[in-house]
Design an enzyme around this catalytic site. Sequence first.
Site, PDB file in Angstrom:
ATOM      1  N   ASP A  97      -1.711  -1.466  -4.798  1.00 58.23           N
ATOM      2  CA  ASP A  97      -1.410  -2.236  -5.198  1.00 58.23           C
ATOM      3  C   ASP A  97      -0.851  -2.974  -5.198  1.00 58.23           C
ATOM      4  O   ASP A  97      -0.402  -2.784  -3.887  1.00 58.23           O
ATOM      5  CB  ASP A  97      -0.501  -0.950  -6.820  1.00 58.23           C
ATOM      6  CG  ASP A  97       1.050  -1.036  -6.389  1.00 58.23           C
ATOM      7  OD1 ASP A  97       2.014  -0.355  -7.144  1.00 58.23           O
ATOM      8  OD2 ASP A  97       0.909  -0.486  -4.747  1.00 58.23           O
ATOM      9  N   TYR A 118       1.526  -6.012  -3.841  1.00 63.94           N
ATOM     10  CA  TYR A 118       3.208  -6.403  -3.514  1.00 63.94           C
ATOM     11  C   TYR A 118       4.168  -6.479  -4.972  1.00 63.94           C
ATOM     12  O   TYR A 118       3.485  -6.976  -5.442  1.00 63.94           O
ATOM     13  CB  TYR A 118       3.492  -7.518  -2.582  1.00 63.94           C
ATOM     14  CG  TYR A 118       2.398  -7.045  -1.282  1.00 63.94           C
ATOM     15  CD1 TYR A 118       3.048  -6.387  -0.653  1.00 63.94           C
ATOM     16  CD2 TYR A 118       1.775  -7.488  -0.380  1.00 63.94           C
ATOM     17  CE1 TYR A 118       2.149  -5.919   0.537  1.00 63.94           C
ATOM     18  CE2 TYR A 118       0.407  -7.971   0.829  1.00 63.94           C
ATOM     19  CZ  TYR A 118       1.746  -6.852   1.574  1.00 63.94           C
ATOM     20  OH  TYR A 118       0.684  -7.080   2.620  1.00 63.94           O
ATOM     21  N   PHE A 148      -3.103  -6.756   1.152  1.00 61.55           N
ATOM     22  CA  PHE A 148      -2.337  -6.840   1.984  1.00 61.55           C
ATOM     23  C   PHE A 148      -2.165  -7.919   2.438  1.00 61.55           C
ATOM     24  O   PHE A 148      -1.474  -8.667   2.927  1.00 61.55           O
ATOM     25  CB  PHE A 148      -3.237  -5.958   3.430  1.00 61.55           C
ATOM     26  CG  PHE A 148      -3.251  -4.170   3.432  1.00 61.55           C
ATOM     27  CD1 PHE A 148      -2.042  -3.904   3.749  1.00 61.55           C
ATOM     28  CD2 PHE A 148      -4.491  -3.869   3.168  1.00 61.55           C
ATOM     29  CE1 PHE A 148      -2.384  -2.352   3.789  1.00 61.55           C
ATOM     30  CE2 PHE A 148      -4.911  -2.638   3.159  1.00 61.55           C
ATOM     31  CZ  PHE A 148      -3.192  -1.766   3.719  1.00 61.55           C
ATOM     32  N   HIS A 187      -2.813   4.937   7.446  1.00 60.07           N
ATOM     33  CA  HIS A 187      -2.565   4.012   6.518  1.00 60.07           C
ATOM     34  C   HIS A 187      -1.450   3.029   7.765  1.00 60.07           C
ATOM     35  O   HIS A 187      -0.620   3.832   8.605  1.00 60.07           O
ATOM     36  CB  HIS A 187      -1.519   4.578   5.349  1.00 60.07           C
ATOM     37  CG  HIS A 187      -1.184   3.209   4.964  1.00 60.07           C
ATOM     38  ND1 HIS A 187      -0.295   1.731   5.058  1.00 60.07           N
ATOM     39  CD2 HIS A 187      -1.784   2.405   3.387  1.00 60.07           C
ATOM     40  CE1 HIS A 187      -0.080   0.875   4.214  1.00 60.07           C
ATOM     41  NE2 HIS A 187      -1.135   1.170   3.133  1.00 60.07           N
TER      42      HIS A 187
END
Length: 223
Positions: A66, A68, A79, A188
């Site tokens: 989702d 920031y 990202f 991740h």
Amino acid sequence: MRVKIEASWNEILKSEFTKNYFYQITEHIKTEKSQGKVIYPPGSLIFNAFNTTPFDKVKVVILGQDPYHGQGQAHGLCFSVQNGVPPPPSLLNIFKELQEDIGIEIPHHGNLTHWAQQGVFLLNASLTVRAGEPMSHSKIGWAAFTDTVIKKISEQKKNVVFLLWGKFAQEKRVLIDETKHFILRSVHPSPLSAYGGFFGCKHFSKTNEYLVSKGIDPVDWSL
């Protein structure tokens, strides 16, 4: 929420915009805004990934969870952060792996628009979030929309590279036809997990090797 989305995506997704779940997403966001809640990214950037990377240009998909949730960070590309905003830890780790993998210098900014313009589709599973509350919009219907997006790419395109980083992204593997697309998986890039297999995964060079093998232009990963 009026959807302003690039023409090729609009053609593929127009039936979604009339479905009940999408109406409920719109109403949910309107209600929260009327209550004075701050939503990221700003409305004009909610569909930025789609508007920057038209459907016919998509050759790589990077899937985030989702947006920031800090002020000025999110701008609709997973990202990525806007110019002038320090790159968050996960993005810094992406840059470290990029440098180790193909020797690209770590940039002084975290804006990934240059990737998106080349066909790297930077999709978050949820397209909005409440300020300061991670995952706060993960249950309002966005998953139905973005799962459909992934399925449409899988069904209507071929030879797309999907970079699935972390357990959440890897759960989307079931939506992708692996007989005609290339999936690369790792943990991740967050500081909590990056040393468990993200560092050293060489996904950037592997992506370009695959694209070139299919006669597709490689990605210039420099920023």
